[in-house]
Design a protein around this motif. Sequence first.
Motif, PDB file in Angstrom:
ATOM      1  N   LYS A 179      32.407  21.529  34.136  1.00  0.00           N
ATOM      2  CA  LYS A 179      31.551  21.790  32.979  1.00  0.00           C
ATOM      3  C   LYS A 179      31.340  20.546  32.141  1.00  0.00           C
ATOM      4  O   LYS A 179      32.165  19.631  32.139  1.00  0.00           O
ATOM      5  CB  LYS A 179      32.189  22.855  32.085  1.00  0.00           C
ATOM      6  CG  LYS A 179      32.354  24.206  32.730  1.00  0.00           C
ATOM      7  CD  LYS A 179      33.000  25.166  31.757  1.00  0.00           C
ATOM      8  CE  LYS A 179      33.205  26.533  32.376  1.00  0.00           C
ATOM      9  NZ  LYS A 179      33.807  27.461  31.391  1.00  0.00           N
ATOM     10  N   ALA A 226      22.738  23.011  23.292  1.00  0.00           N
ATOM     11  CA  ALA A 226      22.450  23.555  24.618  1.00  0.00           C
ATOM     12  C   ALA A 226      21.389  22.741  25.338  1.00  0.00           C
ATOM     13  O   ALA A 226      20.269  22.586  24.842  1.00  0.00           O
ATOM     14  CB  ALA A 226      21.973  24.998  24.497  1.00  0.00           C
ATOM     15  N   SER A 258      18.111  22.063  30.828  1.00  0.00           N
ATOM     16  CA  SER A 258      18.337  22.002  32.278  1.00  0.00           C
ATOM     17  C   SER A 258      19.062  20.702  32.563  1.00  0.00           C
ATOM     18  O   SER A 258      19.359  19.926  31.655  1.00  0.00           O
ATOM     19  CB  SER A 258      17.001  22.048  33.034  1.00  0.00           C
ATOM     20  OG  SER A 258      16.213  20.914  32.698  1.00  0.00           O
ATOM     21  N   SER A 286      23.796  25.005  36.048  1.00  0.00           N
ATOM     22  CA  SER A 286      23.474  26.255  35.371  1.00  0.00           C
ATOM     23  C   SER A 286      23.922  26.094  33.921  1.00  0.00           C
ATOM     24  O   SER A 286      24.849  25.337  33.626  1.00  0.00           O
ATOM     25  CB  SER A 286      24.182  27.447  36.029  1.00  0.00           C
ATOM     26  OG  SER A 286      25.580  27.265  35.977  1.00  0.00           O
ATOM     27  N   ILE A 287      23.239  26.779  33.014  1.00  0.00           N
ATOM     28  CA  ILE A 287      23.584  26.716  31.595  1.00  0.00           C
ATOM     29  C   ILE A 287      24.105  28.084  31.197  1.00  0.00           C
ATOM     30  O   ILE A 287      23.394  29.082  31.280  1.00  0.00           O
ATOM     31  CB  ILE A 287      22.360  26.345  30.722  1.00  0.00           C
ATOM     32  CG1 ILE A 287      21.635  25.106  31.253  1.00  0.00           C
ATOM     33  CG2 ILE A 287      22.797  26.170  29.268  1.00  0.00           C
ATOM     34  CD1 ILE A 287      22.446  23.843  31.281  1.00  0.00           C
ATOM     35  N   THR A 288      25.372  28.134  30.781  1.00  0.00           N
ATOM     36  CA  THR A 288      26.002  29.376  30.353  1.00  0.00           C
ATOM     37  C   THR A 288      26.648  29.146  29.000  1.00  0.00           C
ATOM     38  O   THR A 288      27.461  28.219  28.858  1.00  0.00           O
ATOM     39  CB  THR A 288      27.067  29.836  31.371  1.00  0.00           C
ATOM     40  OG1 THR A 288      26.459  29.946  32.654  1.00  0.00           O
ATOM     41  CG2 THR A 288      27.671  31.173  30.976  1.00  0.00           C
ATOM     42  N   SER A 341      25.519  27.817  26.412  1.00  0.00           N
ATOM     43  CA  SER A 341      25.134  26.478  25.937  1.00  0.00           C
ATOM     44  C   SER A 341      25.890  25.329  26.602  1.00  0.00           C
ATOM     45  O   SER A 341      25.840  24.196  26.133  1.00  0.00           O
ATOM     46  CB  SER A 341      25.288  26.373  24.416  1.00  0.00           C
ATOM     47  OG  SER A 341      24.476  27.332  23.770  1.00  0.00           O
ATOM     48  N   ALA A 350      26.645  23.204  30.266  1.00  0.00           N
ATOM     49  CA  ALA A 350      26.209  22.944  31.640  1.00  0.00           C
ATOM     50  C   ALA A 350      27.400  23.109  32.578  1.00  0.00           C
ATOM     51  O   ALA A 350      28.511  22.679  32.263  1.00  0.00           O
ATOM     52  CB  ALA A 350      25.635  21.537  31.753  1.00  0.00           C
ATOM     53  N   TRP A 363      26.467  13.697  34.582  1.00  0.00           N
ATOM     54  CA  TRP A 363      25.619  14.809  34.151  1.00  0.00           C
ATOM     55  C   TRP A 363      24.356  14.234  33.527  1.00  0.00           C
ATOM     56  O   TRP A 363      24.432  13.477  32.555  1.00  0.00           O
ATOM     57  CB  TRP A 363      26.350  15.649  33.107  1.00  0.00           C
ATOM     58  CG  TRP A 363      27.663  16.212  33.555  1.00  0.00           C
ATOM     59  CD1 TRP A 363      28.879  15.579  33.519  1.00  0.00           C
ATOM     60  CD2 TRP A 363      27.892  17.497  34.102  1.00  0.00           C
ATOM     61  NE1 TRP A 363      29.843  16.415  34.018  1.00  0.00           N
ATOM     62  CE2 TRP A 363      29.269  17.599  34.380  1.00  0.00           C
ATOM     63  CE3 TRP A 363      27.060  18.583  34.384  1.00  0.00           C
ATOM     64  CZ2 TRP A 363      29.835  18.741  34.920  1.00  0.00           C
ATOM     65  CZ3 TRP A 363      27.627  19.725  34.925  1.00  0.00           C
ATOM     66  CH2 TRP A 363      28.998  19.793  35.183  1.00  0.00           C
ATOM     67  N   LEU A 392      21.349  15.585  31.565  1.00  0.00           N
ATOM     68  CA  LEU A 392      20.967  16.837  30.907  1.00  0.00           C
ATOM     69  C   LEU A 392      19.758  16.641  29.998  1.00  0.00           C
ATOM     70  O   LEU A 392      19.710  15.693  29.199  1.00  0.00           O
ATOM     71  CB  LEU A 392      22.147  17.369  30.079  1.00  0.00           C
ATOM     72  CG  LEU A 392      23.461  17.577  30.838  1.00  0.00           C
ATOM     73  CD1 LEU A 392      24.551  18.056  29.883  1.00  0.00           C
ATOM     74  CD2 LEU A 392      23.268  18.553  31.995  1.00  0.00           C
TER      75      LEU A 392
END
Length: 122
Positions: A27, A38, A41, A60-62, A64, A66, A88, A90
């Motif tokens: 994460k 958040a 993508s 995937s964003i859960t 707020s 990644a 990452w 983002l």
Amino acid sequence: MSSDDVLYSARFMYSTLIERGRDNLIKCAAYRDGALAAPASGTVTVYDGSGGSVVSAAVSITASVAGYTVTDATTASLSLDDDWRVEWALLMPDGVVHTFRNDAALVPRGHRRGPLPTRVFS
């Protein structure tokens, strides 16, 4: 970086430890002015110790944050190594892709976090 750039930071408590032969959820939580921000993508790329890409995929964003699951099949046949890296990329609320990096290691299954020598695998 210009003075108009929005500053974001990622908080990684430790290096990312990826257990070989096991699904690993990794994460990246990004913050702006101390508040969770958040991403819309993004992608994550995991590099091995030689700098080769082990995986590069959409996140995937859960809640707020990644995230991405490095599957057991991805790492099952790879050699243990403490010189990996996770990047990452983002897309943040300012409409700009920001890149966050964290050190990583491919560790034996069942590894417990604790004090480590300078090099885990000599």
